[in-house]
Design an enzyme around this catalytic site. Structure first.
Site, PDB file in Angstrom:
ATOM      1  N   CYS A 250       0.605  -1.380  -0.290  1.00  0.00           N
ATOM      2  CA  CYS A 250      -0.403  -0.011  -0.224  1.00  0.00           C
ATOM      3  C   CYS A 250       0.927   1.443  -0.245  1.00  0.00           C
ATOM      4  CB  CYS A 250      -0.726  -0.448   1.502  1.00  0.00           C
ATOM      5  SG  CYS A 250      -2.502   1.276   1.336  1.00  0.00           S
TER       6      CYS A 250
ATOM      7  N   HIS B 272      -3.150  -5.274   0.570  1.00  0.00           N
ATOM      8  CA  HIS B 272      -2.916  -6.531   2.174  1.00  0.00           C
ATOM      9  C   HIS B 272      -3.026  -6.892   2.870  1.00  0.00           C
ATOM     10  CE1 HIS B 272      -2.354  -1.293   3.632  1.00  0.00           C
ATOM     11  NE2 HIS B 272      -3.369  -1.888   2.861  1.00  0.00           N
TER      12      HIS B 272
ATOM     13  N   GLU C 239      -0.758  -8.891   5.307  1.00  0.00           N
ATOM     14  CA  GLU C 239      -0.973  -8.960   6.606  1.00  0.00           C
ATOM     15  C   GLU C 239      -2.172  -8.524   6.906  1.00  0.00           C
ATOM     16  OE1 GLU C 239      -0.647  -6.323   5.354  1.00  0.00           O
ATOM     17  OE2 GLU C 239      -0.729  -4.796   5.830  1.00  0.00           O
TER      18      GLU C 239
END
Lengths: 92, 233
Positions: free
Chosen positions: B86, B203, B205
């Protein structure tokens, strides 16, 4: 060394899609300003700096653009010296 | 392997990255503040999401000059694995470690939603755990994620198989409804010519446990955990 006032204009490159410009154009259209075209939104950065000459001041401004103020992939810039009667310009 | 998570003022996914990586045996995450000069002997670097330096001027434009970025560039030049997620992707583009730029979403809206992305290349150090063409799901959350590059750069990325992830529909197809931000060629993630710097808007994560809605991001961290480059900085 003298104090110079620069105006830096940063604009999206021609041909690059500018969704902000497009949205503004739609808004103007709906307000009845028919026939507007090719609206592009950039930014203006005003800055003062110390330099040895007008040319040196503009060159410093250009250097700032190349390094930070403009993204060479997507933006063009124009540096205008605002002191004095005749503006000194340097664009890229 | 020790993995640096670089925190800039305005980073907001640094703890997510740290926590996510703690789930993987073999990864030892470590925060590194952006004012540091030294990465502290890590084996990989993650530039997390957020709004580094408030995204002032352009997303990533100021973060790129944070002191730590000199070491990150050096580390990348020596082949060290670097992942930008990002805002981290935006910083990598601004710093020239990846080509192109991320522009305002064509919708002019901040897009925060789960998207489907297709794994276009499994021959990278980050994606061997996925299948070629596999459709995975993870969140995006950005206002400036519309990937743009000059035509010759795009051709190069396509020709060299460096587009790692592409936005697709749930059925894995491109076309209507697949592209959340107007990215050219539906690009969601690309890799450097040397194959060690990955930038992606989605994302991973935030997709490491089913309780988060998806665990499709695990493959990336599993690959990272297993990777041995021998480059440390």
């Amino acid at each position: 060394m003298k104090r110079y006032h620069l105006e830096v204009r940063v604009k999206p490159r021609p041909g690059l899609l500018d969704p902000q410009g497009r949205a503004i154009q739609h808004a103007l259209d709906s307000l009845g300003f028919a026939g507007t075209e090719d609206i592009r939104v950039g930014k203006v950065i005003d800055l003062a700096l110390m330099a040895g000459s007008p040319d040196a001041a503009v060159e410093l401004g250009r250097e700032m653009c190349r390094k930070l103020l403009a993204n060479p992939v997507t933006e063009d810039f124009q540096v205008t010296l605002m002191n004095g009667a005749r503006p000194v310009e340097g664009a890229e | 392997m020790k993995v640096a998570v670089v925190t800039f003022p305005g980073s907001n996914c640094d703890y997510d990255c740290y926590k996510a990586m703690q789930l993987f045996p073999g990864i030892e995450p470590a925060f590194v503040w952006h004012r540091e000069q030294d990465l502290g002997g890590v084996d990989a670097v993650v530039l997390p999401g957020g709004f580094a330096h408030g995204d002032y001027l352009r997303a990533g434009a100021i973060a790129r000059f944070s002191p730590i970025m000199k070491s990150v560039s050096e580390f990348a030049r020596h082949g060290g694995p670097v992942v930008g997620i990002c805002n981290g992707f935006q910083i990598l583009c601004e710093s020239g470690l990846l080509p192109g730029a991320l522009l305002r979403n064509d919708t002019l809206r901040f897009r925060s939603l789960d998207v489907h992305i297709r794994v276009e290349s499994t021959r990278t150090m980050f994606t061997p755990r996925y299948r070629e063409g596999q459709v995975i799901r993870m969140p995006i959350a950005h206002g400036e994620g519309s990937y743009y590059a000059a035509p010759e750069t795009l051709a190069e990325l396509e020709g060299e198989g460096r587009i790692v992830f592409r936005y697709v529909r749930r059925d894995g197809e491109l076309g209507m409804g697949s592209n959340p931000n107007g990215s050219q060629h539906n690009i969601a993630g690309i890799i450097s010519a040397d194959g060690n710097v990955l930038g992606m808007m989605p994302h991973p994560e935030r997709a490491v446990e089913e309780i988060l809605g998806s665990s499709d991001g695990r493959g990336l961290f599993e690959a990272l955990a297993a990777h041995r480059t021998g480059v440390a900085a």
